[in-house]
Scaffold this motif. Structure first.
Motif, PDB file in Angstrom:
ATOM      1  N   LEU A  61     -30.487   6.183 -37.010  1.00  0.00           N
ATOM      2  CA  LEU A  61     -30.147   4.831 -37.639  1.00  0.00           C
ATOM      3  C   LEU A  61     -28.666   4.719 -36.492  1.00  0.00           C
ATOM      4  N   GLY A  62     -28.733   3.660 -36.294  1.00  0.00           N
ATOM      5  CA  GLY A  62     -27.351   3.387 -35.339  1.00  0.00           C
ATOM      6  C   GLY A  62     -27.201   1.816 -35.215  1.00  0.00           C
ATOM      7  N   TRP A  63     -26.159   1.273 -34.946  1.00  0.00           N
ATOM      8  CA  TRP A  63     -26.058  -0.166 -34.716  1.00  0.00           C
ATOM      9  C   TRP A  63     -25.954  -0.451 -32.887  1.00  0.00           C
ATOM     10  N   HIS A  64     -27.113  -1.121 -32.789  1.00  0.00           N
ATOM     11  CA  HIS A  64     -27.227  -1.413 -31.602  1.00  0.00           C
ATOM     12  C   HIS A  64     -26.286  -2.282 -30.920  1.00  0.00           C
ATOM     13  N   PRO A  65     -25.896  -2.027 -29.453  1.00  0.00           N
ATOM     14  CA  PRO A  65     -24.621  -2.946 -29.285  1.00  0.00           C
ATOM     15  C   PRO A  65     -25.031  -4.382 -29.185  1.00  0.00           C
ATOM     16  N   HIS A  66     -26.345  -5.119 -29.457  1.00  0.00           N
ATOM     17  CA  HIS A  66     -26.419  -6.308 -29.746  1.00  0.00           C
ATOM     18  C   HIS A  66     -25.563  -6.737 -31.168  1.00  0.00           C
ATOM     19  N   ASP A  67     -25.559  -5.782 -32.023  1.00  0.00           N
ATOM     20  CA  ASP A  67     -25.095  -5.857 -33.225  1.00  0.00           C
ATOM     21  C   ASP A  67     -23.650  -5.333 -33.541  1.00  0.00           C
ATOM     22  N   LEU A  96     -24.121   0.588 -24.842  1.00  0.00           N
ATOM     23  CA  LEU A  96     -23.540  -0.795 -24.270  1.00  0.00           C
ATOM     24  C   LEU A  96     -24.556  -1.539 -23.700  1.00  0.00           C
ATOM     25  N   ASP A  97     -24.570  -2.841 -23.773  1.00  0.00           N
ATOM     26  CA  ASP A  97     -25.430  -3.723 -23.315  1.00  0.00           C
ATOM     27  C   ASP A  97     -24.753  -5.111 -22.652  1.00  0.00           C
ATOM     28  N   PHE A  98     -24.191  -4.940 -21.448  1.00  0.00           N
ATOM     29  CA  PHE A  98     -23.409  -5.904 -20.837  1.00  0.00           C
ATOM     30  C   PHE A  98     -24.258  -7.020 -20.114  1.00  0.00           C
ATOM     31  N   TYR A  99     -25.734  -6.771 -20.016  1.00  0.00           N
ATOM     32  CA  TYR A  99     -26.596  -7.835 -19.643  1.00  0.00           C
ATOM     33  C   TYR A  99     -26.553  -9.086 -20.398  1.00  0.00           C
ATOM     34  N   GLU A 106     -15.660  -5.563 -26.019  1.00  0.00           N
ATOM     35  CA  GLU A 106     -14.830  -4.758 -26.637  1.00  0.00           C
ATOM     36  C   GLU A 106     -15.284  -4.169 -28.214  1.00  0.00           C
ATOM     37  N   GLU A 107     -16.152  -5.245 -28.509  1.00  0.00           N
ATOM     38  CA  GLU A 107     -16.658  -4.728 -29.742  1.00  0.00           C
ATOM     39  C   GLU A 107     -17.793  -3.781 -29.394  1.00  0.00           C
ATOM     40  N   GLN A 108     -18.538  -3.796 -28.343  1.00  0.00           N
ATOM     41  CA  GLN A 108     -19.497  -2.974 -28.222  1.00  0.00           C
ATOM     42  C   GLN A 108     -19.097  -1.653 -28.014  1.00  0.00           C
ATOM     43  N   ILE A 109     -17.570  -1.563 -27.190  1.00  0.00           N
ATOM     44  CA  ILE A 109     -17.118  -0.309 -26.923  1.00  0.00           C
ATOM     45  C   ILE A 109     -16.758   0.610 -28.498  1.00  0.00           C
ATOM     46  N   ARG A 110     -16.182  -0.435 -29.263  1.00  0.00           N
ATOM     47  CA  ARG A 110     -15.701   0.242 -30.491  1.00  0.00           C
ATOM     48  C   ARG A 110     -16.553   0.614 -31.252  1.00  0.00           C
ATOM     49  N   ALA A 111     -17.781  -0.007 -31.366  1.00  0.00           N
ATOM     50  CA  ALA A 111     -18.682   0.564 -32.199  1.00  0.00           C
ATOM     51  C   ALA A 111     -19.628   1.506 -31.831  1.00  0.00           C
ATOM     52  N   PHE A 112     -19.470   1.734 -30.229  1.00  0.00           N
ATOM     53  CA  PHE A 112     -20.156   2.657 -29.547  1.00  0.00           C
ATOM     54  C   PHE A 112     -19.324   3.961 -30.140  1.00  0.00           C
ATOM     55  N   GLU A 113     -18.163   3.989 -29.576  1.00  0.00           N
ATOM     56  CA  GLU A 113     -17.162   5.130 -29.794  1.00  0.00           C
ATOM     57  C   GLU A 113     -16.986   5.630 -31.303  1.00  0.00           C
ATOM     58  N   ALA A 133     -24.425  -1.431 -17.784  1.00  0.00           N
ATOM     59  CA  ALA A 133     -23.090  -0.891 -18.212  1.00  0.00           C
ATOM     60  C   ALA A 133     -23.123   0.614 -17.892  1.00  0.00           C
ATOM     61  N   ASP A 134     -23.572   1.083 -16.841  1.00  0.00           N
ATOM     62  CA  ASP A 134     -23.628   2.441 -16.562  1.00  0.00           C
ATOM     63  C   ASP A 134     -22.489   3.181 -16.454  1.00  0.00           C
ATOM     64  N   LYS A 135     -21.622   2.504 -15.444  1.00  0.00           N
ATOM     65  CA  LYS A 135     -20.494   3.021 -15.348  1.00  0.00           C
ATOM     66  C   LYS A 135     -19.401   3.433 -16.679  1.00  0.00           C
ATOM     67  N   GLU A 136     -19.548   2.177 -17.411  1.00  0.00           N
ATOM     68  CA  GLU A 136     -18.731   2.544 -18.821  1.00  0.00           C
ATOM     69  C   GLU A 136     -19.295   3.324 -19.741  1.00  0.00           C
ATOM     70  N   THR A 137     -20.754   3.421 -19.548  1.00  0.00           N
ATOM     71  CA  THR A 137     -21.163   4.292 -20.544  1.00  0.00           C
ATOM     72  C   THR A 137     -21.191   5.738 -20.155  1.00  0.00           C
ATOM     73  N   ALA A 138     -21.265   5.921 -18.854  1.00  0.00           N
ATOM     74  CA  ALA A 138     -20.814   7.414 -18.164  1.00  0.00           C
ATOM     75  C   ALA A 138     -19.442   7.739 -18.900  1.00  0.00           C
ATOM     76  N   SER A 139     -18.454   6.926 -18.499  1.00  0.00           N
ATOM     77  CA  SER A 139     -17.210   7.295 -18.610  1.00  0.00           C
ATOM     78  C   SER A 139     -17.046   7.550 -20.143  1.00  0.00           C
ATOM     79  N   ILE A 140     -17.521   6.689 -21.393  1.00  0.00           N
ATOM     80  CA  ILE A 140     -17.498   7.217 -22.685  1.00  0.00           C
ATOM     81  C   ILE A 140     -18.193   8.410 -23.097  1.00  0.00           C
ATOM     82  N   LEU A 141     -19.168   8.609 -22.318  1.00  0.00           N
ATOM     83  CA  LEU A 141     -20.008   9.862 -22.695  1.00  0.00           C
ATOM     84  C   LEU A 141     -19.493  11.208 -22.006  1.00  0.00           C
ATOM     85  N   LYS A 142     -18.704  11.016 -20.878  1.00  0.00           N
ATOM     86  CA  LYS A 142     -17.955  12.112 -20.501  1.00  0.00           C
ATOM     87  C   LYS A 142     -16.717  12.239 -21.476  1.00  0.00           C
TER      88      LYS A 142
END
Length: 256
Positions: A61-67, A96-99, A106-113, A133-142
């Motif tokens: 279960l997880g909330w997709h970046p779209h949601d 993250l889905d920036f496509y 900012e909501e995507q980043i908030r929910a992701f974290e 959103a690869d750079k942003e995803t990589a940064s958050i995972l690091k």
């Protein structure tokens, strides 16, 4: 050949007319496990029923970046509750889905974290979605280093591939690797260490050749595995067995 579909969406409306038939066909033809992703509370309850009915089914279960824009306190508390009770195998799909940008970035980043923190608190793996959103995803995972997981439906470039492998994430390939124009992705299939590889359908999406354009289903993961074995110059059964073990190494044995 025994095989696993590591990521599908059986709770979606596309399967309302023949869900049980699709599942039974998968297990009858050599499937041993599948993970049906829940992207909201209603899907979770339907997937939970499937897990209880079929011993080889897992759910997350997880909330997709779209949601992400609707991921509030109630959703967060619900996710914490099912994670604590071990009613799910993983948190996801998240990311993250920036496509499409269906939710503000900012909501995507908030929910992701927030969801990464829940995964870490309850020691659950994560299923990551990333697009444009690869750079942003990589940064958050690091930033949240130490969490285990899988990059689902991998379509990113070599830089993010290298980062994901360095962070000990698994790399999951879908039917896209059978598409004629996916040569760059096939090169990354060749490069993926066999102890890091997963296979998935993402059904009802992304049917592989020769079913491209039709509704996908878990059974068709075998076409992706066959293509990957061809790319890597491996025996298809050996590769499938290794991918199966990778799945169990990450997600464990189903508790339902």
């Amino acid at each position: 050949m025994e095989f696993i579909d590591s990521h599908c969406h059986l709770a979606m409306d596309s399967f309302n007319d023949d869900r049980n038939e699709v599942i039974e066909r998968f297990f009858e033809e050599g499937g041993i496990s599948l993970l049906s992703v829940s992207t909201n509370i209603d899907e979770f309850y339907l997937n939970k029923e499937l897990c209880e009915k079929y011993s080889g089914i897992y759910t997350s279960l997880g909330w997709h970046p779209h949601d992400a824009k609707i991921f509030g306190k109630n959703e967060e508390d619900f996710l914490k509750n099912v994670a604590e009770k071990r009613l799910i195998t993983a948190i996801g799909e998240i990311g993250l889905d920036f496509y499409y940008d269906n939710s503000p970035r900012e909501e995507q980043i908030r929910a992701f974290e927030i969801q990464l923190k829940i995964a870490k608190k309850f020691n659950l793996p994560v299923i990551i979605h990333t697009r444009d959103a690869d750079k942003e995803t990589a940064s958050i995972l690091k930033k949240h280093k130490g969490i285990k997981g899988v990059i689902h439906c991998f379509t990113s470039g070599e830089d993010f591939f290298n980062t994901a492998v360095q962070l000990d994430f698994y790399i999951s390939f879908s039917g896209i690797i059978t598409f004629p124009k996916a040569e760059e992705l096939r090169q990354l299939v060749k490069k993926t260490p066999i102890d890091r590889v997963f296979f998935e359908t993402d059904s009802p999406y992304l049917s592989p050749v020769p079913y491209r354009g039709k509704r996908n289903e878990p059974l068709r993961v075998k076409y992706t595995i066959e293509k990957a074995a061809e790319i890597k110059g491996m025996n298809v059964e050996n590769l499938s067995n290794i991918a199966n073990q990778n799945f169990f190494n990450l997600f464990g044995k189903n508790s339902f």
